[in-house]
Enzyme design. Structure first.
Site, PDB file in Angstrom:
ATOM      1  N   ASN A 351       0.827  -1.208   0.000  1.00  0.00           N
ATOM      2  CA  ASN A 351       0.000   0.000   0.000  1.00  0.00           C
ATOM      3  C   ASN A 351       0.863   1.261   0.000  1.00  0.00           C
ATOM      4  OD1 ASN A 351      -2.323  -1.499  -0.009  1.00  0.00           O
ATOM      5  ND2 ASN A 351      -2.782  -1.217   2.162  1.00  0.00           N
ATOM      6  N   ASN A 376      -7.146  -9.554   3.997  1.00  0.00           N
ATOM      7  CA  ASN A 376      -8.065  -8.565   3.433  1.00  0.00           C
ATOM      8  C   ASN A 376      -9.428  -9.160   3.084  1.00  0.00           C
ATOM      9  OD1 ASN A 376      -7.802  -9.910   0.939  1.00  0.00           O
ATOM     10  ND2 ASN A 376      -6.158  -8.560   0.264  1.00  0.00           N
ATOM     11  N   ILE A 377     -10.301  -8.323   2.530  1.00  0.00           N
ATOM     12  CA  ILE A 377     -11.690  -8.725   2.264  1.00  0.00           C
ATOM     13  C   ILE A 377     -11.778  -9.846   1.233  1.00  0.00           C
ATOM     14  CG2 ILE A 377     -12.577  -6.444   2.872  1.00  0.00           C
ATOM     15  CD1 ILE A 377     -12.973  -5.928  -0.145  1.00  0.00           C
ATOM     16  N   CYS A 438      -6.824   0.117   9.471  1.00  0.00           N
ATOM     17  CA  CYS A 438      -6.415  -0.825   8.425  1.00  0.00           C
ATOM     18  C   CYS A 438      -6.042   0.024   7.224  1.00  0.00           C
ATOM     19  CB  CYS A 438      -7.520  -1.846   8.131  1.00  0.00           C
ATOM     20  SG  CYS A 438      -9.179  -1.153   7.944  1.00  0.00           S
ATOM     21  N   ASP A 440      -8.650   1.657   4.869  1.00  0.00           N
ATOM     22  CA  ASP A 440      -9.627   2.747   4.853  1.00  0.00           C
ATOM     23  C   ASP A 440     -10.331   2.947   6.187  1.00  0.00           C
ATOM     24  OD1 ASP A 440      -9.249   3.493   2.132  1.00  0.00           O
ATOM     25  OD2 ASP A 440     -10.346   1.694   1.530  1.00  0.00           O
ATOM     26  N   ASP A 443     -13.478  -1.630   7.671  1.00  0.00           N
ATOM     27  CA  ASP A 443     -13.685  -3.080   7.682  1.00  0.00           C
ATOM     28  C   ASP A 443     -13.027  -3.718   8.908  1.00  0.00           C
ATOM     29  OD1 ASP A 443     -15.230  -3.410   5.309  1.00  0.00           O
ATOM     30  OD2 ASP A 443     -13.436  -3.066   4.119  1.00  0.00           O
ATOM     31  N   ARG A 444     -11.750  -4.054   8.813  1.00  0.00           N
ATOM     32  CA  ARG A 444     -11.050  -4.672   9.943  1.00  0.00           C
ATOM     33  C   ARG A 444     -10.999  -3.739  11.148  1.00  0.00           C
ATOM     34  NH1 ARG A 444      -6.227  -6.449   5.963  1.00  0.00           N
ATOM     35  NH2 ARG A 444      -7.056  -4.569   4.953  1.00  0.00           N
TER      36      ARG A 444
END
EC number: 3.1.3.-
Length: 665
Positions: A351, A376-377, A438, A440, A443-444
């Site tokens: 990233n 990740n997703i 994480c 953005d 999510d996590r």
């Protein structure tokens, strides 16, 4: 109030399972379809999986169609007229019609459809498609066989046709988001007349067809307004905020500061809006570090954000560095700040080459960076796909444990719990403030902050407290429910879909197994939440952020899931609950202490259901506890009355203190 029957847990697979929410009109409890219903058809347990060959299934469709002796259907022109006549004449059973919710309407009715059940064989009945559900019913069996599926749980619909013996037949395979698939067979001519496939596609994926989700048509009335469950100012006040170090800011009141954050956020008191804007420019999507939770004694905090935009050239932002220093200084108990990066270190490095990155200890000298190595997703989506393959429709008993292990699902659950335990321990034992992010931060990050808060704060382990936690950390802070779930969208291969919220609820369930008396809610509560994550009956999980919900009038034109749940709390209460305030939970994050949530993932298999009616037993225990509490209160009043009477009779004689009755139930 009468409890609406559940569509999300009905039918051949689910008819005898839990009944986790409304998905049809108010109606009496219905009999479940299962192995005991009617005469058994030839078994089709050997049917190919949804991703397997369609050839064998087409052969079975032909055989099923011929054996059913399909005789006819109801034309679309007659649906509304016939339905009105039957309703007025109270003859719903005669036409096997589906009970409807207020605002729900029938779109197609087809008689003599064959449902190919993987556990009972082929079942003939009437199929009704509404703008909310697929409803299949066979009244010839005793008890009646019912399949009741909200269209919102459908991921994709595939049409398959074949010809044999001069008899055309059609098949539809329906792949669902809730760990099951459905197979239906009917005559080709019925498809031509009624457009069953087209109706299903149109109403299962309304957004892809220019229509609104059913939640905007649902008109049920509940005595409690669930939209009032969460008020951010009240929740922050419960935490003791604002205080000298933290302020409630309305810099985002019009969502121009950060369009995915809530209107009300908590930031350090000393930080000026201009500096906050510079921090936002240095954080992905403008998601600056904001407070989620503060320890009532140590003032150690959990703050959440997105990754810093360091990039390959190690870009720095003095306002961001000062901002994190201010967060650390707000906690006088520690001179260190722990930054938990949920990502894998290697992914964070990747990233960084793309403009993202992480906080270097050279730029943030008082901070310690910890990578939690959570995938990740896309990895999580693939893990769930593998899990579905081994739990539906059949289970390989000989390889069950190795198959579960091969999905890595429990390993990922373990990693989430382990990360949350580390965060909670730093706050509680280390008295150290933490920052969680994480990439953005939706999510996590949401998984970790909400799980850590659940461990630290007993309020979130109550029913209304858990609702507040979900509203706060997930809904208001911009978890992208619409994208992750795919509400009303026919793009089943969308790379944005991922079971992030499902993993969180699974982690909560694991905690309830390890601490059975620490939670006010029961398993049905969690299953109900997951069922309506997909159903699109309520507005709670619609859209991607708070700003979008206001634009879509979700809060005024839809009903909250909490309206339904809080109107019948006994259904969702844990009779063993003991409210230990200020008690921190540290679940054991070890595979030896985790198990697959069979009552959710394998509930459609009638052979995997518990032999004892657990939910009914819990309701009976709640009734017994309530009765015992009444008796205790009566005895306490009786003792108090006798004490007063005895004191009056003795007059001036020396007083004798009465012994109170102290009984906990």
């Amino acid at each position: 109030m009468d409890r609406p029957a559940a569509a999300a847990a009905a039918g051949c697979e689910g008819g005898g399972g839990p009944n986790p929410g409304p998905a049809g009109g108010r109606r009496p409890p219905r009999a479940a379809g299962g192995a005991t219903a009617g005469s058994r058809q030839p078994s089709v347990e050997t049917l190919d999986s949804p991703t397997g060959s369609h050839v064998e299934w087409c052969k079975q469709l032909i055989a099923a169609t011929i054996s059913s002796q399909i005789s006819g259907s109801v034309t679309s022109e007659n649906v509304s007229r016939d339905y009105k006549a039957l309703r007025d004449g109270n003859k719903l059973a005669q036409m096997e019609e589906a009970p409807l919710f207020p605002g729900e309407s029938i779109k197609a009715i087809v008689k003599d459809v064959m449902y190919i059940c993987p556990f009972m064989g082929a079942v003939s009945g009437t199929l009704t498609v509404t703008d909310f559900k697929l409803y299949f019913k066979n009244v010839e069996r005793d008890p009646h066989f019912i399949l009741d599926v909200p269209l919102g749980v459908i991921s994709r619909v595939e049409k398959i046709g074949a010809q044999s013996h001069g008899d055309n037949s059609c098949g539809i395979e329906i792949v669902c988001k809730d760990m099951r698939n459905l197979r239906l067979a009917y005559k080709q001519e019925e498809q031509s007349k009624l457009g069953i496939f087209e109706n299903l596609n149109k109403h299962a994926f309304p957004l892809s067809n220019g229509q609104a989700l059913f939640a905007f048509s649902y008109k049920e009335k509940f005595p409690i307004n669930g939209w009032k469950v969460y008020d951010p100012v009240s929740e922050y006040k419960r935490q003791g905020l604002p205080n000298e170090s933290w302020k409630i800011s309305k810099i985002n009141s019009n969502y121009e500061f950060c369009d995915t954050y809530p209107a009300i956020i908590v930031v350090p008191t000393s930080v000026k809006d201009d500096d906050l804007s510079k921090v936002a420019a240095f954080r992905a999507k403008g998601r600056v570090p904001v407070l989620s939770w503060i320890h009532p004694e140590s003032q150690a905090t959990i703050t959440r954000c997105s990754q810093p935009l360091v990039g390959p050239n190690d870009k720095r932002c003095k306002e961001d560095e000062k901002y994190l220093q201010t967060i650390m200084d707000a906690n006088a108990q520690s001179h260190k700040l722990i930054i938990f990066d949920a990502r894998q270190n290697s992914v964070a490095d990747t990233n960084k080459t793309k403009g993202g990155g992480y906080e270097s200890e050279s730029a943030y000298p008082n901070a310690e960076l910890v990578f939690l190595e959570i995938h990740n997703i896309h990895v999580m989506r693939e893990s769930l796909r593998k899990l579905k393959e081994i739990v539906y429709p059949s289970i390989d008993e000989a390889r069950w444990l190795s198959n579960v292990d091969g999905t890595h699902w429990l390993e990922y659950i373990r990693m989430l719990l382990a990360g949350a335990v580390r965060i909670a321990d730093k706050i509680e034992s280390g008295k150290t403030s933490v920052v969680v992010h994480c990439s953005d931060g939706w999510d996590r990050t949401a998984q970790l902050t909400s799980l850590a808060m659940l461990m630290l704060d007993s309020y979130y382990r109550t029913i209304k407290g858990f609702e507040t936690l979900v509203e706060k950390e997930w809904i208001s802070f911009g978890h992208r429910f619409a994208l992750r779930v795919g509400h009303g969208n026919d793009n089943h291969a969308d790379a944005d879909r991922s079971p992030i919220f499902l993993q969180f609820v699974d982690c909560v369930w694991q905690m309830t197994r390890q601490f059975p008396s620490a939670f006010e809610f029961n398993e049905l509560f969690l299953i109900t939440i997951l069922d309506h994550l997909y159903s699109c009956l309520f507005g709670t999980f619609l859209c991607n952020c708070e700003q979008q919900r206001f634009k879509e009038d979700v809060y005024t034109k839809t009903i909250s899931l909490w309206s339904y749940i809080n109107s019948q709390l006994d259904e969702f209460s844990n009779p063993f609950f003991v409210n230990y305030e200020n008690h921190v939970l540290y679940p054991v994050a070890s595979l030896s202490h985790l198990e697959l949530w069979v009552n959710y993932y394998v509930r459609w298999n009638p052979r995997m259901r518990p032999q004892m009616p657990i939910h009914q037993n819990l309701k009976e225990l709640l009734a017994v506890r309530a009765e015992l509490q009444k008796r205790v209160e009566g005895l306490q009043r009786e003792v108090a009355t006798r004490a007063v009477s005895s004191s009056s009779e003795r007059g001036s004689s020396p007083s004798h203190s009465a012994t109170s009755v102290h009984t906990s139930v």
